[in-house]
Design a protein around this motif. Structure first.
Motif, PDB file in Angstrom:
ATOM      1  N   VAL A   1      -5.934   6.431  -5.820  1.00  0.00           N
ATOM      2  CA  VAL A   1      -4.972   5.501  -5.214  1.00  0.00           C
ATOM      3  C   VAL A   1      -4.375   6.113  -3.948  1.00  0.00           C
ATOM      4  O   VAL A   1      -4.278   5.450  -2.909  1.00  0.00           O
ATOM      5  N   THR A   2      -4.000   7.376  -4.017  1.00  0.00           N
ATOM      6  CA  THR A   2      -3.413   8.058  -2.854  1.00  0.00           C
ATOM      7  C   THR A   2      -4.397   8.096  -1.686  1.00  0.00           C
ATOM      8  O   THR A   2      -4.038   7.800  -0.543  1.00  0.00           O
ATOM      9  N   LEU A   3      -5.635   8.457  -1.972  1.00  0.00           N
ATOM     10  CA  LEU A   3      -6.655   8.551  -0.930  1.00  0.00           C
ATOM     11  C   LEU A   3      -6.945   7.185  -0.306  1.00  0.00           C
ATOM     12  O   LEU A   3      -6.914   7.033   0.921  1.00  0.00           O
ATOM     13  N   VAL A   4      -7.198   6.189  -1.133  1.00  0.00           N
ATOM     14  CA  VAL A   4      -7.558   4.858  -0.627  1.00  0.00           C
ATOM     15  C   VAL A   4      -6.403   4.236   0.155  1.00  0.00           C
ATOM     16  O   VAL A   4      -6.590   3.726   1.260  1.00  0.00           O
TER      17      VAL A   4
ATOM     18  N   LEU B   1       0.828  -1.200   0.000  1.00  0.00           N
ATOM     19  CA  LEU B   1       0.000   0.000   0.000  1.00  0.00           C
ATOM     20  C   LEU B   1       0.867   1.258   0.000  1.00  0.00           C
ATOM     21  O   LEU B   1       0.578   2.230  -0.701  1.00  0.00           O
ATOM     22  N   LYS B   2       1.920   1.222   0.804  1.00  0.00           N
ATOM     23  CA  LYS B   2       2.827   2.371   0.868  1.00  0.00           C
ATOM     24  C   LYS B   2       3.503   2.604  -0.482  1.00  0.00           C
ATOM     25  O   LYS B   2       3.639   3.754  -0.933  1.00  0.00           O
ATOM     26  N   LEU B   3       3.892   1.520  -1.157  1.00  0.00           N
ATOM     27  CA  LEU B   3       4.502   1.640  -2.478  1.00  0.00           C
ATOM     28  C   LEU B   3       3.512   2.265  -3.465  1.00  0.00           C
ATOM     29  O   LEU B   3       3.871   3.195  -4.208  1.00  0.00           O
ATOM     30  N   ALA B   4       2.282   1.783  -3.486  1.00  0.00           N
ATOM     31  CA  ALA B   4       1.264   2.347  -4.382  1.00  0.00           C
ATOM     32  C   ALA B   4       1.026   3.822  -4.059  1.00  0.00           C
ATOM     33  O   ALA B   4       0.882   4.654  -4.961  1.00  0.00           O
ATOM     34  N   HIS B   5       1.009   4.156  -2.781  1.00  0.00           N
ATOM     35  CA  HIS B   5       0.796   5.530  -2.325  1.00  0.00           C
ATOM     36  C   HIS B   5       1.924   6.446  -2.845  1.00  0.00           C
ATOM     37  O   HIS B   5       1.660   7.510  -3.409  1.00  0.00           O
TER      38      HIS B   5
ATOM     39  N   ASN C   1      -6.516  12.678 -16.476  1.00  0.00           N
ATOM     40  CA  ASN C   1      -7.057  11.325 -16.317  1.00  0.00           C
ATOM     41  C   ASN C   1      -6.131  10.478 -15.449  1.00  0.00           C
ATOM     42  O   ASN C   1      -6.584   9.751 -14.566  1.00  0.00           O
ATOM     43  N   ALA C   2      -4.831  10.590 -15.694  1.00  0.00           N
ATOM     44  CA  ALA C   2      -3.859   9.851 -14.882  1.00  0.00           C
ATOM     45  C   ALA C   2      -3.869  10.344 -13.439  1.00  0.00           C
ATOM     46  O   ALA C   2      -3.805   9.546 -12.496  1.00  0.00           O
ATOM     47  N   VAL C   3      -3.958  11.661 -13.252  1.00  0.00           N
ATOM     48  CA  VAL C   3      -3.988  12.211 -11.893  1.00  0.00           C
ATOM     49  C   VAL C   3      -5.263  11.787 -11.167  1.00  0.00           C
ATOM     50  O   VAL C   3      -5.231  11.529  -9.964  1.00  0.00           O
ATOM     51  N   SER C   4      -6.365  11.675 -11.877  1.00  0.00           N
ATOM     52  CA  SER C   4      -7.607  11.209 -11.238  1.00  0.00           C
ATOM     53  C   SER C   4      -7.398   9.834 -10.625  1.00  0.00           C
ATOM     54  O   SER C   4      -7.822   9.575  -9.490  1.00  0.00           O
TER      55      SER C   4
ATOM     56  N   LEU D   1       4.098   5.821  -5.335  1.00  0.00           N
ATOM     57  CA  LEU D   1       4.132   5.873  -6.800  1.00  0.00           C
ATOM     58  C   LEU D   1       3.046   6.801  -7.349  1.00  0.00           C
ATOM     59  O   LEU D   1       3.295   7.563  -8.291  1.00  0.00           O
ATOM     60  N   ALA D   2       1.858   6.748  -6.773  1.00  0.00           N
ATOM     61  CA  ALA D   2       0.781   7.649  -7.210  1.00  0.00           C
ATOM     62  C   ALA D   2       1.162   9.102  -6.958  1.00  0.00           C
ATOM     63  O   ALA D   2       0.905   9.980  -7.796  1.00  0.00           O
ATOM     64  N   THR D   3       1.804   9.352  -5.836  1.00  0.00           N
ATOM     65  CA  THR D   3       2.253  10.707  -5.510  1.00  0.00           C
ATOM     66  C   THR D   3       3.330  11.179  -6.484  1.00  0.00           C
ATOM     67  O   THR D   3       3.331  12.341  -6.912  1.00  0.00           O
ATOM     68  N   ILE D   4       4.219  10.285  -6.868  1.00  0.00           N
ATOM     69  CA  ILE D   4       5.269  10.627  -7.834  1.00  0.00           C
ATOM     70  C   ILE D   4       4.654  11.001  -9.175  1.00  0.00           C
ATOM     71  O   ILE D   4       5.070  11.984  -9.807  1.00  0.00           O
TER      72      ILE D   4
END
Length: 156
Positions: free
Chosen positions: A61-64, A6-10, A53-56, A12-15
């Protein structure tokens, strides 16, 4: 293992989100200034459509993942008999992150809509006005994103 994933996804989405804003603001925008206004508006509309669209997805992903990680830590502490008190860095990250999401919603659903209407109707003046507003709010969000990264890094 799930927390780490989850931290990795968080992260990567932030990046994707922050990195995209850096690219658009400091590299793409100055480069397209050499184009004629109609080409500039059309190009920026197409680039921003794809980016937003990508940021959406990145925002979701960041929120969840952020909420899930906070909830998981809180649950583990409570189940072990401890109490949960969210660290200051997490509180700042969550609060400023929500603010960034709200700003992005304004950019995506209000300002970008104006840009889309202008590009479709070939109203280049309205297109440049919409792009200027988008640029301003992207700069605000970029500043907030960098602030979050600095706070979380410095406060641990």
């Amino acid at each position: 293992m799930i927390y780490t994933s989850l931290k990795l996804a968080h992260v990567l989405a932030t990046i994707v989100w922050i990195g995209g804003m850096v690219f658009a603001h400091f590299f793409l925008r100055p480069a397209v200034m050499s184009l004629e206004v109609p080409e500039r508006v059309r190009l920026m509309h197409e680039v921003l459509r794809r980016f937003f669209n990508a940021v959406s997805v990145a925002v979701l992903v960041t929120l969840v993942t952020g909420l899930w990680m906070i909830g998981r830590v809180a649950k583990q502490l409570v189940q072990s008999g401890s109490s949960f008190s969210m660290p200051l860095s997490w509180t700042l990250m969550a609060g400023l992150g929500i603010l960034m999401m709200l700003i992005f919603a304004h950019i995506r659903f209000a300002l970008f809509k104006r840009l889309s209407v202008a590009a479709q109707s070939m109203d280049w003046e309205a297109g440049t006005v919409a792009l200027a507003a988008i640029r301003k709010w992207v700069a605000v969000n970029l500043g907030l994103g960098v602030l979050i990264v600095a706070l979380v890094t410095l406060l641990g």
